[in-house]
Scaffold this motif. Structure first.
Motif: not given
Ligand code: MG
Ligand code: AMP
Length: 366
Positions: A204, A277, A320-321, A323-324
């Motif tokens: 993730a 994501s 990134d973190a 969006s998950t």
């Molecule tokens: Mg992610």
């Protein structure tokens, strides 16, 4: 994996298309691009759209390649690499012994744990279960079952069949996802997973974290010129500087492949990260139902609120973190979380196709 590769290519192509309309043809500002297929199980690209030279581009791209290959090896949970202890080594030694690791592994794990604590803290401050869907890097045992199911079983005639993970196996695995089982000793540079059944999965956060470290290193190197660069790690897009003084235009993929519209929105932005994501790239189908790769820790099943979530914020690791994480939260909670964070904007494509975006989301008006 093929689908992801195709999607990554699509994004790269899109950037080029948008750029080809208004970039001149002098040698100094022609678009330059290099692509790798062997890192992070996806397509990684570096592109240059500003004033540049072949020498500078070649120096930047060789730096990117070196960093991609190092970070990829360190964060790989599936393969061993001779001479290094990576996250697979750490997982293999769970419940057995601490593993001496590179500082870049410790930094990533600390980042994952900090995020978990941060969103759990929001929860404790009264926002009911705002963080219920928290991204948990200690969820490897559960995610492994889904990963195996997604790989399917190939028959001799080449057909692949898929079955869902057993509910009992998922529930048992979920009893081994306590993030405090990951014990970091910074002084000794070791990581120890204290429970033999617990494992780390950084899927993730690893690509965004790597993209940010690469961007940071490139920008800090005064021998390189990096204005006008785009790093694209399988759709994790990090824009460095501007495109010749102007914003880039990035298309956000339409999760509905049948609609005939490839993009739901176009974002105009510079000096930032854009990370999506979604449920439309990594999935398998059983009895006509699609099962994708982002797992709600509450139900242990793929999260069902959205087709995609796009986050725009400068720090690619956070993008990134988040969006998950946002993908696993109800829209009310997800929206409240994003608006509580400075410099973060998001857009959700609901499972019925509805678009929701925070007020500052930098989409071009239709
Ligand atoms: Mg992610
Ligand atoms: P992304 O594509 O960045 O949204 O990340 C998806 C990947 O994160 C999956 O392939 C898994 O490796 C991992 N993952 C899925 N669900 C979770 C979760 N709830 N917590 C932590 N990692 C997850």
């Amino acid at each position: 994996m093929k689908k992801t590769v195709a999607a990554g290519l699509l994004l790269s192509i899109l950037l080029l298309l948008f750029t080809s309309c208004d970039i001149g043809t002098t040698p100094d500002n022609k678009p330059r691009s290099e692509t790798w297929y062997e890192y992070f199980a996806t397509v990684c690209t570096v592109q240059s759209f500003g004033e540049d030279t072949d020498e500078n581009f070649s120096a930047v791209s060789s730096r990117v390649k070196t960093m991609l290959s190092e970070y990829h090896a360190l964060y790989d949970v599936y393969h061993e690499y001779s001479g290094i202890n990576n996250l697979k080594t750490v997982n293999d030694k769970a419940g057995i012994e601490p593993v001496k690791v590179d500082a870049r592994i410790i930094e990533l794990l600390k980042y994952g744990i900090e995020l978990y604590d941060r969103f759990a803290a929001l929860d404790k401050e009264g926002d009911t279960d705002l963080a219920k869907g928290a991204v948990n890097i200690a969820m490897g045992s559960v995610l492994k079952l889904w990963h195996t199911a997604r790989a399917g079983v190939r028959a001799e005639d080449g057909t692949v069949s898929y079955t869902l993970p057993e509910a009992e196996a998922l529930m048992l695995a979920a009893t081994h996802t306590d993030i405090s089982s990951i014990v970091i000793d910074e002084q000794a540079s070791t990581v120890f997973i204290t429970d033999s059944e617990t494992s780390i999965d950084v899927g993730a956060i690893a690509k965004g974290y790597t993209a940010e470290r690469i961007a940071e290193a490139l920008m800090a190197d005064s021998s390189l010129s990096t204005d006008g660069y785009v790093l694209n790690l399988g759709g994790n897009i990090r824009l460095i500087g501007t495109k010749g003084g102007e914003d880039w235009r990035i298309g956000i993929t339409n999760p509905d492949k049948t609609s005939g519209e490839p993009y739901v929105k176009t974002v105009e932005a510079s000096n930032t990260s854009i990370v999506t994501s979604g449920d439309y790239e990594r999935y398998f189908t059983v009895d006509g139902v699609k099962y994708h790769h982002i797992i709600d820790p509450d139900t242990l099943m793929p999260a069902t609120y959205f087709h995609s979530v796009t986050v725009v914020t400068e720090d690619s690791a956070l993008a990134d973190a988040l969006s998950t994480l946002l993908f696993t939260l109800h829209i009310n909670k997800a929206y409240a979380l994003v608006t509580s964070l400075e410099g973060v904007e998001a857009m959700w494509v609901g499972t019925n196709g509805t678009l929701t975006a925070t007020p500052g989301f930098p989409a071009v008006e239709d």
